[in-house]
Design a protein around this motif. Sequence first.
Motif, PDB file in Angstrom:
ATOM      1  N   ASP A  78      48.503  41.884  76.844  1.00 25.39           N
ATOM      2  CA  ASP A  78      48.257  42.640  78.071  1.00 25.39           C
ATOM      3  C   ASP A  78      46.827  42.419  78.561  1.00 25.39           C
ATOM      4  OD1 ASP A  78      49.238  44.480  80.058  1.00 25.39           O
ATOM      5  OD2 ASP A  78      47.924  45.987  79.148  1.00 25.39           O
ATOM      6  N   ARG A  79      45.855  42.432  77.636  1.00 29.68           N
ATOM      7  CA  ARG A  79      44.458  42.165  78.004  1.00 29.68           C
ATOM      8  C   ARG A  79      44.292  40.759  78.550  1.00 29.68           C
ATOM      9  NH1 ARG A  79      43.137  44.837  73.367  1.00 29.68           N
ATOM     10  NH2 ARG A  79      42.997  42.882  72.238  1.00 29.68           N
ATOM     11  N   PHE A  80      44.915  39.785  77.879  1.00 27.27           N
ATOM     12  CA  PHE A  80      44.827  38.392  78.322  1.00 27.27           C
ATOM     13  C   PHE A  80      45.361  38.247  79.735  1.00 27.27           C
ATOM     14  CE2 PHE A  80      47.146  34.395  78.901  1.00 27.27           C
ATOM     15  CZ  PHE A  80      46.087  33.496  78.856  1.00 27.27           C
ATOM     16  N   ARG A  81      46.506  38.840  79.994  1.00 26.30           N
ATOM     17  CA  ARG A  81      47.117  38.711  81.322  1.00 26.30           C
ATOM     18  C   ARG A  81      46.302  39.441  82.374  1.00 26.30           C
ATOM     19  NH1 ARG A  81      53.093  39.151  78.680  1.00 26.30           N
ATOM     20  NH2 ARG A  81      53.168  36.977  78.022  1.00 26.30           N
ATOM     21  N   SER A  82      45.702  40.546  82.001  1.00 22.67           N
ATOM     22  CA  SER A  82      44.837  41.262  82.937  1.00 22.67           C
ATOM     23  C   SER A  82      43.595  40.432  83.277  1.00 22.67           C
ATOM     24  CB  SER A  82      44.428  42.602  82.328  1.00 22.67           C
ATOM     25  OG  SER A  82      43.534  43.271  83.152  1.00 22.67           O
ATOM     26  N   GLU A  83      42.972  39.827  82.256  1.00 25.85           N
ATOM     27  CA  GLU A  83      41.805  38.974  82.494  1.00 25.85           C
ATOM     28  C   GLU A  83      42.180  37.737  83.316  1.00 25.85           C
ATOM     29  OE1 GLU A  83      40.212  38.135  78.641  1.00 25.85           O
ATOM     30  OE2 GLU A  83      39.659  40.218  78.288  1.00 25.85           O
TER      31      GLU A  83
END
Length: 86
Positions: A47-52
């Motif tokens: 989720d963090r990767f996709r947000s970044e």
Amino acid sequence: MTDTPTLGSAAYQGAQPELHGEPADRSHRLSIVRGLRRLVARWRARDRFRSELEQKLDGDPHLIDDVGLSRRQIQEELDRPFWQVL
């Protein structure tokens, strides 16, 4: 007098497995909890990767071009639920 075990006899109590505190049961529960923690950590990382990735796409689109991905590929990645892998 009979020799059959009763509810209060030591022989009957010894024949019943202990429901809580057995080392095998406890280690099994701990391994399940650890596995769930790892799974949730992976989901959060995705989720963090996709947000970044989405922030970079909006802020610095030339960075995405440097990676060699198309905007369609990036959007497909962003549209995936957190539990799905590439």
